[in-house]
Structures are given as structure tokens and as C-alpha cells.
Design a protein around this motif. Structure first.
Motif, PDB file in Angstrom:
ATOM      1  N   VAL A  32      -6.137  -1.868   1.392  1.00  0.00           N
ATOM      2  CA  VAL A  32      -5.752  -1.182   0.162  1.00  0.00           C
ATOM      3  C   VAL A  32      -6.200   0.273   0.204  1.00  0.00           C
ATOM      4  O   VAL A  32      -5.431   1.187  -0.105  1.00  0.00           O
ATOM      5  N   ALA A  33      -7.442   0.470   0.622  1.00  0.00           N
ATOM      6  CA  ALA A  33      -7.972   1.831   0.692  1.00  0.00           C
ATOM      7  C   ALA A  33      -7.120   2.684   1.629  1.00  0.00           C
ATOM      8  O   ALA A  33      -6.724   3.798   1.279  1.00  0.00           O
ATOM      9  N   ALA A  34      -6.801   2.131   2.796  1.00  0.00           N
ATOM     10  CA  ALA A  34      -6.007   2.876   3.768  1.00  0.00           C
ATOM     11  C   ALA A  34      -4.630   3.202   3.197  1.00  0.00           C
ATOM     12  O   ALA A  34      -4.154   4.338   3.323  1.00  0.00           O
ATOM     13  N   ALA A  35      -4.005   2.213   2.556  1.00  0.00           N
ATOM     14  CA  ALA A  35      -2.668   2.422   2.007  1.00  0.00           C
ATOM     15  C   ALA A  35      -2.678   3.443   0.871  1.00  0.00           C
ATOM     16  O   ALA A  35      -1.698   4.140   0.642  1.00  0.00           O
ATOM     17  N   ALA A  36      -3.800   3.527   0.186  1.00  0.00           N
ATOM     18  CA  ALA A  36      -3.884   4.449  -0.948  1.00  0.00           C
ATOM     19  C   ALA A  36      -4.332   5.839  -0.495  1.00  0.00           C
ATOM     20  O   ALA A  36      -4.387   6.770  -1.297  1.00  0.00           O
ATOM     21  N   GLY A  37      -4.668   5.953   0.781  1.00  0.00           N
ATOM     22  CA  GLY A  37      -5.158   7.234   1.280  1.00  0.00           C
ATOM     23  C   GLY A  37      -6.531   7.572   0.751  1.00  0.00           C
ATOM     24  O   GLY A  37      -6.854   8.713   0.462  1.00  0.00           O
ATOM     25  N   VAL A  38      -7.355   6.552   0.643  1.00  0.00           N
ATOM     26  CA  VAL A  38      -8.708   6.707   0.112  1.00  0.00           C
ATOM     27  C   VAL A  38      -9.643   5.981   1.064  1.00  0.00           C
ATOM     28  O   VAL A  38      -9.215   5.101   1.804  1.00  0.00           O
ATOM     29  N   SER A  39     -10.886   6.349   1.066  1.00  0.00           N
ATOM     30  CA  SER A  39     -11.843   5.591   1.872  1.00  0.00           C
ATOM     31  C   SER A  39     -12.271   4.368   1.085  1.00  0.00           C
ATOM     32  O   SER A  39     -12.056   4.263  -0.115  1.00  0.00           O
ATOM     33  N   LYS A  40     -12.853   3.441   1.797  1.00  0.00           N
ATOM     34  CA  LYS A  40     -13.305   2.219   1.140  1.00  0.00           C
ATOM     35  C   LYS A  40     -14.317   2.549   0.040  1.00  0.00           C
ATOM     36  O   LYS A  40     -14.270   1.981  -1.057  1.00  0.00           O
ATOM     37  N   GLY A  41     -15.193   3.478   0.358  1.00  0.00           N
ATOM     38  CA  GLY A  41     -16.172   3.905  -0.641  1.00  0.00           C
ATOM     39  C   GLY A  41     -15.482   4.479  -1.868  1.00  0.00           C
ATOM     40  O   GLY A  41     -15.885   4.203  -3.000  1.00  0.00           O
ATOM     41  N   GLY A  42     -14.449   5.259  -1.618  1.00  0.00           N
ATOM     42  CA  GLY A  42     -13.700   5.848  -2.723  1.00  0.00           C
ATOM     43  C   GLY A  42     -13.061   4.796  -3.591  1.00  0.00           C
ATOM     44  O   GLY A  42     -13.097   4.863  -4.820  1.00  0.00           O
ATOM     45  N   LEU A  43     -12.478   3.803  -2.929  1.00  0.00           N
ATOM     46  CA  LEU A  43     -11.874   2.698  -3.676  1.00  0.00           C
ATOM     47  C   LEU A  43     -12.909   2.028  -4.565  1.00  0.00           C
ATOM     48  O   LEU A  43     -12.671   1.816  -5.759  1.00  0.00           O
ATOM     49  N   LEU A  44     -14.040   1.724  -3.969  1.00  0.00           N
ATOM     50  CA  LEU A  44     -15.066   0.991  -4.716  1.00  0.00           C
ATOM     51  C   LEU A  44     -15.744   1.851  -5.782  1.00  0.00           C
ATOM     52  O   LEU A  44     -16.445   1.336  -6.646  1.00  0.00           O
ATOM     53  N   TYR A  45     -15.492   3.132  -5.718  1.00  0.00           N
ATOM     54  CA  TYR A  45     -15.981   3.976  -6.798  1.00  0.00           C
ATOM     55  C   TYR A  45     -15.144   3.707  -8.053  1.00  0.00           C
ATOM     56  O   TYR A  45     -15.674   3.598  -9.161  1.00  0.00           O
ATOM     57  N   HIS A  46     -13.846   3.555  -7.850  1.00  0.00           N
ATOM     58  CA  HIS A  46     -12.949   3.336  -8.995  1.00  0.00           C
ATOM     59  C   HIS A  46     -12.927   1.879  -9.455  1.00  0.00           C
ATOM     60  O   HIS A  46     -12.816   1.597 -10.643  1.00  0.00           O
ATOM     61  N   PHE A  47     -13.002   0.976  -8.501  1.00  0.00           N
ATOM     62  CA  PHE A  47     -13.023  -0.453  -8.835  1.00  0.00           C
ATOM     63  C   PHE A  47     -14.235  -1.065  -8.142  1.00  0.00           C
ATOM     64  O   PHE A  47     -14.240  -1.230  -6.924  1.00  0.00           O
ATOM     65  N   ALA A  48     -15.206  -1.406  -8.918  1.00  0.00           N
ATOM     66  CA  ALA A  48     -16.510  -1.793  -8.375  1.00  0.00           C
ATOM     67  C   ALA A  48     -16.458  -3.025  -7.487  1.00  0.00           C
ATOM     68  O   ALA A  48     -17.352  -3.242  -6.674  1.00  0.00           O
ATOM     69  N   SER A  49     -15.441  -3.842  -7.626  1.00  0.00           N
ATOM     70  CA  SER A  49     -15.336  -5.043  -6.801  1.00  0.00           C
ATOM     71  C   SER A  49     -13.871  -5.426  -6.679  1.00  0.00           C
ATOM     72  O   SER A  49     -13.016  -4.855  -7.352  1.00  0.00           O
ATOM     73  N   LYS A  50     -13.627  -6.393  -5.854  1.00  0.00           N
ATOM     74  CA  LYS A  50     -12.246  -6.826  -5.708  1.00  0.00           C
ATOM     75  C   LYS A  50     -11.746  -7.463  -7.008  1.00  0.00           C
ATOM     76  O   LYS A  50     -10.590  -7.301  -7.376  1.00  0.00           O
ATOM     77  N   ASP A  51     -12.630  -8.165  -7.671  1.00  0.00           N
ATOM     78  CA  ASP A  51     -12.268  -8.743  -8.973  1.00  0.00           C
ATOM     79  C   ASP A  51     -11.854  -7.651  -9.952  1.00  0.00           C
ATOM     80  O   ASP A  51     -10.899  -7.814 -10.711  1.00  0.00           O
ATOM     81  N   ALA A  52     -12.581  -6.551  -9.921  1.00  0.00           N
ATOM     82  CA  ALA A  52     -12.250  -5.444 -10.811  1.00  0.00           C
ATOM     83  C   ALA A  52     -10.871  -4.898 -10.480  1.00  0.00           C
ATOM     84  O   ALA A  52     -10.103  -4.511 -11.368  1.00  0.00           O
ATOM     85  N   LEU A  53     -10.537  -4.906  -9.196  1.00  0.00           N
ATOM     86  CA  LEU A  53      -9.221  -4.444  -8.761  1.00  0.00           C
ATOM     87  C   LEU A  53      -8.137  -5.372  -9.304  1.00  0.00           C
ATOM     88  O   LEU A  53      -7.113  -4.923  -9.830  1.00  0.00           O
ATOM     89  N   VAL A  54      -8.392  -6.653  -9.185  1.00  0.00           N
ATOM     90  CA  VAL A  54      -7.458  -7.651  -9.716  1.00  0.00           C
ATOM     91  C   VAL A  54      -7.301  -7.488 -11.224  1.00  0.00           C
ATOM     92  O   VAL A  54      -6.186  -7.477 -11.745  1.00  0.00           O
ATOM     93  N   ASP A  55      -8.420  -7.322 -11.907  1.00  0.00           N
ATOM     94  CA  ASP A  55      -8.369  -7.134 -13.355  1.00  0.00           C
ATOM     95  C   ASP A  55      -7.557  -5.895 -13.706  1.00  0.00           C
ATOM     96  O   ASP A  55      -6.794  -5.903 -14.674  1.00  0.00           O
ATOM     97  N   GLY A  56      -7.746  -4.850 -12.928  1.00  0.00           N
ATOM     98  CA  GLY A  56      -6.996  -3.622 -13.165  1.00  0.00           C
ATOM     99  C   GLY A  56      -5.502  -3.858 -13.072  1.00  0.00           C
ATOM    100  O   GLY A  56      -4.728  -3.373 -13.904  1.00  0.00           O
ATOM    101  N   LEU A  57      -5.104  -4.638 -12.082  1.00  0.00           N
ATOM    102  CA  LEU A  57      -3.684  -4.930 -11.896  1.00  0.00           C
ATOM    103  C   LEU A  57      -3.149  -5.782 -13.047  1.00  0.00           C
ATOM    104  O   LEU A  57      -2.040  -5.555 -13.541  1.00  0.00           O
TER     105      LEU A  57
END
Lengths: 189, 189
Positions: A32-57
Motif C-alpha cells: 500500500v505504501a509503495a502504491a501510494a508513493g509513501v514510505s511505510k513510516g509515512g503510511l503508519l503516520y496517517h494510519f496507526a495500524s492496519k486496522d485503522a487503515l481498514v476503518d478509514g476505508l
DNA sequence: AACACTATACCGTCCGGTCGGTACAGTGCG
DNA sequence: CGCACTGTACCGACCGGACGGTATAGTGTT
């Protein structure tokens, strides 16, 4: 940067896209991070966990669903026409979010399932109100579900051009189900 | 040990069950081995790789599908009745295999997708032959797909008892779609 | 002994998540 | 202004555990 909060949206888009194209398994944080053009750290800055990512969706889907609900109620061609036609309208943000969440629901993600059920229930009640007979409404809802099943699993069932014709044909067939009134938008009267 | 070749079947059953209950993600080799009451080494003795396990499941589905095909052609109540009723008949080996493979197809497993498409195509041609109008056949197939979508994603839509009644109701509604001939050899009156 | 099968230890890779760090745009204040 | 400090956004190395897969020793039956 294009827009202030675009990173979050880009991440959600990437997650959605991976879910649709390759399933839950492939939608890893790294991917996901790669596809979004973000680093993994960057991704986890916006969504603290994978669950948070799911919740966001899921939240995104709920927002789209609310907007769709209003559009449906206001649809000039009637609820049935609206629901059936939008079942295969690939490419709209709402449809994409819906398919992505349904991939999640295939796993054992409970919230994804209940959200999907809620959207479906909303459609069915609207159709039932429009059509009168609840049994007919269920049959129509099942056709809509079938349309989703096809676009989700098998990837549509024709080109965009032929699809429009097929949709008209399908709606004509479905019109036979409503015993009352003419095969129209069931106007008020 | 219960039976000579039961280990293979038990493993396939376990794989299937995990796919249905918890999705592709949860159906790991360790989990499958544990659920089958076999060690990981034992599992890999029977299925050399996870791909082999998937292939085994797909082959099983194809065998069931072939048997179903024959039963369908011989169904006394007609093809439509048969296909619609078996769409929600949870618990049959065929249905379980089908749902399990559809979970696989949600990922990017190509063979699972084509197998599913083949089964579906077989149903649709049979219905079309029975019903006459291809547009009506497609509508009916979509209802069948919708039934699968529901049992796959949302987990049925009623208890077994109420479902039978709902099925009769649904088939009665669907009978209105076939313009020619009587509403089928079913029940009559 | 030969065969069919089981069980366990292990390997490299990948996954979700943590953590320390960087860059930079403020901001309050002497 | 200059400086100390804060908050926001992001990076990438790293960790522990889980994953698919290998290897091999062991067991019961014939």
C-alpha cells in the motif's frame, strides 16, 4: 504537494486499488505504501495500524453510501432503475469502495460485513417501498447482488458499450416482476 | 486412523472450512494442518505445496460440478428450480467447495476464477435452454449469483425453516419472468 | 525390509509494527 | 531579528513472529 490532506486519500486509494485488483492478501502495508508513493513510516503516520487503515476505508464507504442514498431517493427513473444500473457502474468512487470493502468482508472482518449489510438493507427497503411487494423487492435485490458478484468475481460481463444495452434489456425483463401499475417509475399518483 | 485415504480428504475439508469461515488469509498451511488433525509435515506429504492444495480443492469442485450438472439435467422440477434452490443449500459438499473456491478467486488466483466462470456458464446455458429467452435466463442467473453473494458474504438470510418458504416465494416471483408456457412443472395450481 | 505416513526442527522471506531520526513550518519571547 | 522550542509530516532500519517450504528421523503395518 497537490493538496494539503492528499496523502491520506492517496493511501486509501492505493489500499482500495490493491484490494480490488489482487485481494486482501496482497494489500500489505508495504504494498500500500509503495502504491501510494509513501514510505511505510509515512503510511503508519496517517494510519496507526492496519486496522485503522481498514476503518478509514469503511468510513469512506459509509460517506459515499450516505450520498448515494440521497441520490437514490431523488432518482427520476425510479429506485429499481437506479439500483440496478449502479450495480455495475464500475469506476465510481462508491463502487470501488464497495468492492474493496467486500474483499475485506471475505476475510473475517466483522465491521466490513455489517457495513455491507447495512448498505444492502438500505437499498432493499427503498426498492420495497417503490415496488410494493417485498418478495419482488427481494428478487430485484438479488439481481443487484448478482451483478455485484459478477463484477467483483468474474470482472464484469461485457464491454461498456454492450453493457448499456444489456442493462436496458435486464430492466425490461425485471419490469415484468412488478404486477401493479405500468413498467414505469411507479410514479406517485 | 479412520480410513485409508481419509487424510487427504480431511485436509481438503479443513482447507475448505477455513476458507469459508475466515477467508484466504487465515487458511495457512499450519492452520489447515491443525484443523485437519495432521502435522504440517503430514499435510505436505499429501500436498507438496500450497498451490497443490489449491489445485486439489479446484479438482474437487470440478468433480462435484460434473455430478451436479447431471443432476441438474435430470431434475424433475426443472432447471430453474434446481439451480435457484441449490444456490443457498448450504452444507452440501458442492456448495462448500464452491464458496471456498470463490474465496480463492477474490485473491488473484486465476484458475479459481476460470473454474467458477465455467460452472456459472454451464448453469446459464442450461437455464437458457430451459427457459427460451436468454435475457430471462440471465436475470435468473443473476438471482442465483445474488443468492451466492448473500450466503458467501453476509451468511445466509434466514433460518433453514424460513428459507424454504422464502425459496418457494422467490421461485413463484421468478416464474412471472417466463412468458411462454406455464410457470413450470412445479407445484402447479 | 519396504512402504505409507507422521512429527519436529529448521530455513529464508515476508508481514505488521516500532523507533529513532529528519525536514520544516510555525511561534512565543527577549 | 535571533533563538529555543513545538507540532506536523515523513523516512527507513529494524524486530519478532508467522509464513511457505525443506529435511529428516521416526512409527506402524504388511
Amino acid at each position: 504537494m497537490p493538496r494539503p490532506d492528499s496523502a491520506r486519500d492517496r493511501i486509501l486509494d492505493a489500499f482500495q486499488g490493491l484490494l480490488i485488483a489482487s485481494g486482501e492478501r496482497a494489500a500489505t502495508l508495504d504494498a500500500v505504501a509503495a502504491a501510494a508513493g509513501v514510505s511505510k513510516g509515512g503510511l503508519l503516520y496517517h494510519f496507526a495500524s492496519k486496522d485503522a487503515l481498514v476503518d478509514g476505508l469503511i468510513e469512506r464507504l459509509e460517506a459515499f453510501a450516505a450520498a448515494d442514498d440521497e441520490r437514490m431517493r431523488a432518482a427520476p427513473e425510479g429506485t429499481v432503475d437506479y439500483v440496478i444500473r449502479t450495480s455495475v457502474e464500475e469506476g465510481t468512487p462508491f463502487d470501488e469502495a464497495l468492492i474493496a470493502v467486500s474483499r475485506l468482508a471475505q476475510g473475517s472482518h466483522e465491521k466490513a460485513r455489517t457495513t455491507l449489510a447495512a448498505v444492502r438493507a438500505r437499498w432493499e427497503t427503498a426498492i420495497a417501498a417503490d415496488v410494493g411487494d417485498p418478495a419482488v423487492a427481494r428478487a430485484i435485490m438479488l439481481v443487484s447482488d448478482g451483478l455485484y458478484y459478477n463484477s467483483t468475481l468474474l470482472g464484469a460481463f461485457g464491454t461498456t458499450d454492450s453493457r448499456d444495452g444489456a442493462m436496458d434489456e435486464l430492466l425490461a425483463v425485471l419490469a415484468r416482476l412488478t404486477p401493479t401499475a405500468s413498467p414505469g417509475p411507479a410514479a406517485a399518483s
